[in-house]
Design a protein around this motif. Structure first.
Motif, PDB file in Angstrom:
ATOM      1  N   ASP A   6       0.828  -1.211   0.000  1.00  0.00           N
ATOM      2  CA  ASP A   6       0.000   0.000   0.000  1.00  0.00           C
ATOM      3  C   ASP A   6       0.867   1.266   0.000  1.00  0.00           C
ATOM      4  O   ASP A   6       0.659   2.175   0.803  1.00  0.00           O
ATOM      5  CB  ASP A   6      -0.934  -0.013   1.219  1.00  0.00           C
ATOM      6  CG  ASP A   6      -2.188   0.819   0.982  1.00  0.00           C
ATOM      7  OD1 ASP A   6      -2.548   1.018  -0.189  1.00  0.00           O
ATOM      8  OD2 ASP A   6      -2.782   1.275   1.972  1.00  0.00           O
ATOM      9  N   LEU A   7       1.810   1.332  -0.931  1.00  0.00           N
ATOM     10  CA  LEU A   7       2.769   2.436  -0.986  1.00  0.00           C
ATOM     11  C   LEU A   7       2.220   3.595  -1.819  1.00  0.00           C
ATOM     12  O   LEU A   7       1.851   3.435  -2.981  1.00  0.00           O
ATOM     13  CB  LEU A   7       4.086   1.949  -1.586  1.00  0.00           C
ATOM     14  CG  LEU A   7       5.162   3.014  -1.842  1.00  0.00           C
ATOM     15  CD1 LEU A   7       5.605   3.664  -0.536  1.00  0.00           C
ATOM     16  CD2 LEU A   7       6.346   2.403  -2.579  1.00  0.00           C
ATOM     17  N   GLY A  19      -0.727   3.193  -4.207  1.00  0.00           N
ATOM     18  CA  GLY A  19      -1.149   1.886  -3.705  1.00  0.00           C
ATOM     19  C   GLY A  19      -0.366   0.718  -4.268  1.00  0.00           C
ATOM     20  O   GLY A  19      -0.943  -0.297  -4.674  1.00  0.00           O
ATOM     21  N   ILE A  20       0.967   0.812  -4.263  1.00  0.00           N
ATOM     22  CA  ILE A  20       1.810  -0.246  -4.814  1.00  0.00           C
ATOM     23  C   ILE A  20       1.957  -1.390  -3.822  1.00  0.00           C
ATOM     24  O   ILE A  20       2.312  -1.181  -2.666  1.00  0.00           O
ATOM     25  CB  ILE A  20       3.212   0.305  -5.165  1.00  0.00           C
ATOM     26  CG1 ILE A  20       3.105   1.366  -6.253  1.00  0.00           C
ATOM     27  CG2 ILE A  20       4.138  -0.829  -5.609  1.00  0.00           C
ATOM     28  CD1 ILE A  20       2.633   0.862  -7.589  1.00  0.00           C
ATOM     29  N   TRP A  59       4.915  10.236   1.987  1.00  0.00           N
ATOM     30  CA  TRP A  59       4.727   8.825   1.692  1.00  0.00           C
ATOM     31  C   TRP A  59       3.803   8.166   2.706  1.00  0.00           C
ATOM     32  O   TRP A  59       3.622   8.651   3.820  1.00  0.00           O
ATOM     33  CB  TRP A  59       6.072   8.104   1.715  1.00  0.00           C
ATOM     34  CG  TRP A  59       6.857   8.334   2.989  1.00  0.00           C
ATOM     35  CD1 TRP A  59       7.751   9.322   3.236  1.00  0.00           C
ATOM     36  CD2 TRP A  59       6.727   7.591   4.204  1.00  0.00           C
ATOM     37  NE1 TRP A  59       8.220   9.248   4.520  1.00  0.00           N
ATOM     38  CE2 TRP A  59       7.619   8.191   5.143  1.00  0.00           C
ATOM     39  CE3 TRP A  59       5.996   6.487   4.601  1.00  0.00           C
ATOM     40  CZ2 TRP A  59       7.762   7.719   6.455  1.00  0.00           C
ATOM     41  CZ3 TRP A  59       6.126   6.008   5.899  1.00  0.00           C
ATOM     42  CH2 TRP A  59       7.018   6.633   6.806  1.00  0.00           C
ATOM     43  N   GLU A  60       3.242   7.068   2.300  1.00  0.00           N
ATOM     44  CA  GLU A  60       2.448   6.199   3.172  1.00  0.00           C
ATOM     45  C   GLU A  60       2.723   4.763   2.758  1.00  0.00           C
ATOM     46  O   GLU A  60       3.017   4.486   1.600  1.00  0.00           O
ATOM     47  CB  GLU A  60       0.946   6.485   3.013  1.00  0.00           C
ATOM     48  CG  GLU A  60       0.516   7.902   3.314  1.00  0.00           C
ATOM     49  CD  GLU A  60      -0.948   8.119   2.946  1.00  0.00           C
ATOM     50  OE1 GLU A  60      -1.685   7.107   2.854  1.00  0.00           O
ATOM     51  OE2 GLU A  60      -1.334   9.269   2.717  1.00  0.00           O
ATOM     52  N   ARG A 217       0.609   3.214 -10.818  1.00  0.00           N
ATOM     53  CA  ARG A 217       0.006   1.951 -10.376  1.00  0.00           C
ATOM     54  C   ARG A 217       0.602   0.762 -11.124  1.00  0.00           C
ATOM     55  O   ARG A 217       1.130   0.909 -12.229  1.00  0.00           O
ATOM     56  CB  ARG A 217      -1.515   1.974 -10.608  1.00  0.00           C
ATOM     57  CG  ARG A 217      -2.260   3.086  -9.889  1.00  0.00           C
ATOM     58  CD  ARG A 217      -3.749   2.987 -10.166  1.00  0.00           C
ATOM     59  NE  ARG A 217      -4.490   4.093  -9.610  1.00  0.00           N
ATOM     60  CZ  ARG A 217      -4.902   4.179  -8.349  1.00  0.00           C
ATOM     61  NH1 ARG A 217      -4.651   3.175  -7.522  1.00  0.00           N
ATOM     62  NH2 ARG A 217      -5.577   5.230  -7.917  1.00  0.00           N
ATOM     63  N   ILE A 218       0.496  -0.421 -10.526  1.00  0.00           N
ATOM     64  CA  ILE A 218       0.825  -1.659 -11.230  1.00  0.00           C
ATOM     65  C   ILE A 218      -0.436  -2.127 -11.950  1.00  0.00           C
ATOM     66  O   ILE A 218      -1.461  -2.382 -11.318  1.00  0.00           O
ATOM     67  CB  ILE A 218       1.323  -2.734 -10.250  1.00  0.00           C
ATOM     68  CG1 ILE A 218       2.674  -2.322  -9.656  1.00  0.00           C
ATOM     69  CG2 ILE A 218       1.458  -4.080 -10.964  1.00  0.00           C
ATOM     70  CD1 ILE A 218       3.195  -3.266  -8.590  1.00  0.00           C
ATOM     71  N   ILE A 219      -0.346  -2.240 -13.282  1.00  0.00           N
ATOM     72  CA  ILE A 219      -1.535  -2.608 -14.056  1.00  0.00           C
ATOM     73  C   ILE A 219      -1.446  -4.024 -14.614  1.00  0.00           C
ATOM     74  O   ILE A 219      -2.448  -4.551 -15.112  1.00  0.00           O
ATOM     75  CB  ILE A 219      -1.789  -1.610 -15.202  1.00  0.00           C
ATOM     76  CG1 ILE A 219      -0.619  -1.628 -16.187  1.00  0.00           C
ATOM     77  CG2 ILE A 219      -2.024  -0.212 -14.656  1.00  0.00           C
ATOM     78  CD1 ILE A 219      -0.931  -0.875 -17.472  1.00  0.00           C
TER      79      ILE A 219
END
Length: 493
Positions: A6-7, A19-20, A59-60, A217-219
């Motif tokens: 959840d990066l 949200g990585i 960052w989160e 995002r990762i798609i």
């Protein structure tokens, strides 16, 4: 070895990662690809601790690399376990000799002289730079600098290696050697590798899995063979297929053509030019003529003198011997007659916004035209970024900004030195099609690149260099692309 959950990362109001979630196992190689500006380099900065410890960002999320939580450990602590090579190798090199650059990290680990020496020799041999150990890194070509940076990272014997476009400036032999070294590292030492790349042919052979990113995002994620079969996704994202890349030497692909156009005066003429740095000559007795309306490519392995030749033609490096002149025997005016896009775009960017960067030259010469300015912003895909600071952009976006600044003065000759850095195929295709339109209006293009597909599609003439000399002047055996049949413009002497 790597666990990300959840990066989120933001630069001011700009959201770079959204949200990585990511896992990389022991000895695994993960290939990360995607269009320019999608967040790949930001991910690399997080994995190496540059974010948040050195680069301002909010960052989160949770990030653990080689047993260390990134947020809780300093860069020196992380550097003992995580090696990194970034897109611009010059930013990582600061020693006066290559051997000292490679030895710097192991020395700072407090290792014995014997161990430091053994690691340094091994790392230099692994990437093929042993014969350059006494050279100053600043005098090396972009591809050679890239190898030095990789060797410096390898000498640390990291548990995790993060490589951001490590083959972008490498020739075919250099790319093959780096990939072979990484394969060996995985097999013998169990190093986990995150490989960020646009050039996918060699990288795909190394990777266990592939991740495709877009807009932070990762798609897509999975085996490379399956990912690269999705032609629709590749086209939408502007990514090229691995089969589009050069796999052999240029000398085997070129046919000589010793018939210059008749009755046409050259735009630029070099006669017996020798040039270099300090006491070292890089190009020797060089003869070259570039004609109005040509779209030529300059190729050759790393360190053959391509960039030095470009600097001489652009009027930025004075020849030691020989002559350089325009076809009408006038002196070349840097910027106005010839513009050069450097390998490292940061060397050309100095204003506070993209808009100012593209307008600086025309305003300085009192030739600013708003319509032309808008067109350049559009064709370089910078319109949405016009208010951004160039230093806050991705490398690919910086490259397009520097190119836009070069184009803004509408020079007679435009030289592009490795313009593929940080660029996906979609942006490259758009830029090159724009260059074709300029070329068809009379602008001469000299493209310096290792990218076979670009040359095959766009260049009507290919010039091969070896060891500072011109060894072949011709074209590809199977013919070049859309720009091959084109009349030369005749000029008066």
């Amino acid at each position: 070895m790597i666990r990300v959950r959840d990066l989120f990362v933001r630069y001011g109001s700009v959201e770079a990662l959204r949200g990585i979630d990511l896992d990389v196992g022991l000895g695994e190689c993960l290939l990360v690809t995607g269009p320019s500006g999608c967040g790949k380099s930001t991910l690399a900065r997080v994995l190496t601790g540059l974010i948040p410890h050195a680069i301002p960002a909010t960052w989160e999320g949770y990030v653990r690399v080689a047993g260390l939580e990134v947020w809780d450990h300093s860069i020196p602590e992380l550097a003992q376990r995580v090696g990194a090579v970034f897109q611009n190798p010059s930013s990582q090199l600061f020693q006066l000799r290559v051997v000292d650059e490679v030895a710097f990290g192991p020395r700072n680990l407090g290792l014995s002289d014997e161990e430091v020496g053994a690691r340094t020799i091994w790392a230099m041999e692994a990437v093929g730079i042993s014969d350059q150990s006494e050279c100053q890194p600043a005098t090396l070509s972009g591809g050679q600098k890239q190898r030095v940076a990789i060797a410096a990272a390898l000498a640390m014997r990291p548990q995790v290696l993060v490589l951001d476009e490590p083959t972008a400036s490498l020739d075919v032999p250099g790319t093959e050697q780096v990939i072979a070294t990484l394969l060996d590292l995985r097999k013998r030492l169990g190093i986990s590798i995150v490989l960020i790349e646009h050039r996918l042919a060699a990288a795909a052979r190394l990777a266990d899995r592939t991740v495709v990113m877009d807009a932070g995002r990762i798609i897509a994620e999975g085996e490379g063979d399956k990912i690269f079969k999705d032609k629709r996704m590749l086209k939408e994202l502007g990514l090229r297929r691995p089969v589009d890349e050069l796999q052999t030497s240029w000398s085997k692909l070129l046919v000589p053509n010793g018939h210059p156009p008749q009755g046409v005066y050259p735009l630029v003429e070099m006669s017996g030019v020798t040039a270099g740095y300090g006491r070292h000559d890089v190009i020797h007795d060089f003869d070259l003529r570039l004609y109005p309306g040509e779209f030529a490519a300059l190729v050759g392995d790393n360190g053959t003198g391509k960039t030095t030749l470009a600097l001489v033609i652009a009027g930025l490096l004075k020849p030691r011997r020989g002559s350089l002149r325009r076809g009408n025997h006038k002196q070349i005016r840097p910027g106005l007659d010839v513009s050069l896009l450097f390998q490292d775009p940061s060397e050309q960017l100095f204003t506070d916004s993209v808009d100012e960067e593209l307008a600086f030259g025309p305003r300085n010469y009192r030739s600013f035209d708003l319509k032309s300015h808008q067109q350049t912003l559009i064709e370089t895909d910078l319109l949405a970024l016009r208010t951004r600071r160039p230093t806050a952009l991705s490398i690919g976006q910086q490259q397009r900004t520097a190119l836009g600044a070069c184009l803004s003065l509408r020079p007679s000759l435009l030289i592009l030195d490795e313009p593929t850095l940080g660029q996906d195929w979609g942006h490259l295709e758009r830029l090159m099609d724009y260059l074709v339109s300029l070329n068809q209006q009379g602008t001469t293009i000299l493209l310096i690149t290792h990218d076979y597909k670009l040359i095959h599609r766009y260049a009507s003439r290919v010039i091969l260099m070896e060891a500072g000399r011109l060894v072949l002047d011709g074209h590809l055996r199977n013919g070049s692309g859309k720009n091959r049949v084109k009349p030369y413009k005749k000029e008066r002497p």
